[in-house]
Write an enzyme that holds these catalytic residues in place. Structure first.
Site, short mmCIF file in Angstrom:
data_model
loop_
_atom_site.label_atom_id
_atom_site.label_comp_id
_atom_site.label_asym_id
_atom_site.label_seq_id
_atom_site.Cartn_x
_atom_site.Cartn_y
_atom_site.Cartn_z
N ASP A 109 23.48 3.34 -2.63
CA ASP A 109 23.95 2.12 -1.11
C ASP A 109 23.43 0.46 -1.29
O ASP A 109 23.58 -0.75 -0.17
CB ASP A 109 23.16 2.65 0.36
CG ASP A 109 21.93 2.88 -0.30
OD1 ASP A 109 21.44 2.33 -1.61
OD2 ASP A 109 20.74 3.39 0.36
N SER A 110 22.73 0.53 -2.66
CA SER A 110 22.63 -0.89 -2.93
C SER A 110 24.02 -1.51 -3.56
O SER A 110 24.52 -2.91 -3.24
CB SER A 110 22.40 -1.01 -4.64
OG SER A 110 23.23 -0.45 -5.97
N GLU A 119 10.56 4.51 -7.64
CA GLU A 119 11.29 2.52 -8.70
C GLU A 119 10.31 1.47 -8.03
O GLU A 119 9.28 1.51 -7.25
CB GLU A 119 12.91 2.65 -7.16
CG GLU A 119 12.95 0.91 -7.18
CD GLU A 119 14.34 0.85 -6.07
OE1 GLU A 119 14.52 1.86 -5.73
OE2 GLU A 119 14.55 -1.01 -5.62
N LYS A 172 21.70 11.84 -3.03
CA LYS A 172 20.05 11.16 -3.74
C LYS A 172 19.91 10.91 -1.43
O LYS A 172 20.52 10.74 -0.93
CB LYS A 172 20.14 9.88 -4.63
CG LYS A 172 18.65 9.81 -4.67
CD LYS A 172 18.58 8.61 -5.93
CE LYS A 172 18.65 6.99 -5.47
NZ LYS A 172 18.04 6.56 -4.19
N GLU A 223 16.48 8.92 -0.18
CA GLU A 223 14.54 8.40 0.17
C GLU A 223 13.57 8.41 0.66
O GLU A 223 14.02 8.98 2.05
CB GLU A 223 15.06 6.40 0.36
CG GLU A 223 15.96 5.78 -0.24
CD GLU A 223 16.23 4.41 -0.25
OE1 GLU A 223 15.37 4.36 0.78
OE2 GLU A 223 16.86 3.51 -0.93
N ASP A 247 24.72 8.60 -2.90
CA ASP A 247 23.14 8.76 -1.80
C ASP A 247 23.59 8.45 -0.71
O ASP A 247 24.83 8.29 -0.18
CB ASP A 247 23.09 6.31 -1.81
CG ASP A 247 21.54 6.12 -2.58
OD1 ASP A 247 20.58 6.85 -2.48
OD2 ASP A 247 21.26 5.00 -2.33
#
Ligand code: KIV
Length: 250
Positions: free
Chosen positions: A43-44, A174, A110, A112, A82
C-alpha cells in the site's frame, strides 16, 4: 515456478529472502526476471505512485487496480499483496478483501499489527498471511524507529510471537531497533523480513521506487541500486532539445 509459502518458510536459516515492492506492469516484468523470492504490491503505492501523503489514503479498489497490472507481468515470483487500511476492520471484511486480492493474482496477503482474530479467520479459510510489526505506516503518527525501549521491544516481540501462533507464515519487521529485530528473528520459527531493521532478519524488503532511485530523498536505511530520477530527467531534457532543434524525428 513461483515459491510457495512452504518454500518461503523453509528458507529460514538457509538462505536470505529477497523481496521488493512493485506497483506497475513494466517494472513487474523486469523484476520478475531477477530471481527474487517475493514481489509485493504494497500500500506504499499511495505515496510512491499516487503522490498521496499516507498509506491510509487508499482502499481496496486502488490496490486491485495496481495488482491486476502487476499480476500480468509476474510469472516466476511469489506475489504478495497488502490489505489496505480500512479493509480488515472485521475478520469477515478481511476475508472478503483477501479473496478479491487472491482472485486478482496474489498468492498471499499481508496486514499490519496485532490483528490475531483476522489472521485466524484468514488462515482457517486457506489464505496465507504475512504479518507486519514495528512501525505500522497505516496507523503511525510519526515515522520513528520502534523497539528502542525495553517496554516497546517487549510489546513488539509479544505481538510477533502471537501472530506466528495464529498462523502467519512470515513477518515484516519495519524500522525497529536492530537488536529487537534480532531477538524476534531468534524467537520465531517463521522467517522475518526486515526493512530498516538491520542485517539479522531472515530476509530484506525495500520499496522499489526507493532502491531504483525514483526519488531523490529516501529513508536513511535505503541503498539505491539505480538512479531513475536523474535518468528520467536527462532523457526528458534530451528529447526536448532534439524536438526543438528538429533533430527528432529525422
Ligand atoms: O507497503 C509497503 O511498502 C510495505 C513495506 C514497508 C514492507 O508494507
Amino acid at each position: 515456478m513461483p515459491k510457495t509459502v512452504a518454500d518461503l518458510r523453509e528458507m529460514k536459516g538457509v538462505e536470505p529472502i529477497a523481496m521488493l515492492t512493485v506497483y506497475d506492469y513494466p517494472t513487474a516484468m523486469a523484476l520478475d526476471a531477477c530471481d527474487l523470492d517475493i514481489l509485493f504490491v504494497g500500500d506504499s503505492l499511495a505515496q510512491t505512485e499516487l503522490g498521496l501523503s499516507s498509506t491510509a489514503d487508499i482502499g481496496l479498489d486502488q490496490m486491485l487496480h495496481h495488482l491486476f497490472a502487476v499480476a500480468r507481468g509476474v510469472k516466476r515470483t511469489h506475489l504478495l499483496a497488502d490489505l489496505p487500511f480500512g479493509s480488515y476492520e472485521t475478520p469477515e471484511m478481511a476475508l472478503e478483501g483477501a479473496k478479491r486480492l487472491l482472485d486478482a493474482g496474489a498468492m498471499s496477503v499481508k496486514l499490519e499489527g496485532p490483528r490475531y482474530d483476522v489472521v485466524e479467520l484468514l488462515t482457517a479459510n486457506g489464505v496465507a498471511v504475512m504479518g507486519h510489526v514495528g512501525l505500522l505506516p497505516q496507523t503511525a503518527r510519526r515515522y520513528r524507529r520502534q523497539g528502542t525501549k525495553v517496554e516497546s521491544a517487549a510489546r513488539i516481540r509479544k505481538q510477533a510471537s502471537q501472530l506466528e501462533s495464529v498462523g502467519c507464515y512470515a513477518m515484516v519487521l519495519e524500522f525497529m531497533s536492530h537488536e529487537t529485530a534480532e531477538t524476534i528473528t531468534a524467537d520465531l520459527t517463521i522467517p522475518t523480513i526486515g526493512i530498516g531493521a538491520g542485517p539479522a532478519c531472515d530476509g530484506q524488503v525495500l520499496v522499489s521506487s526507493d532502491m531504483l532511485g525514483q526519488y531523490e530523498s529516501v529513508p536513511s536505511y535505503v541503498r539505491k541500486y539505480a538512479h531513475l530520477y536523474e535518468a528520467t530527467k536527462k532523457a526528458g531534457a534530451a528529447y526536448r532539445e532534439e524536438v526543438k532543434r528538429r533533430c527528432f524525428p529525422e
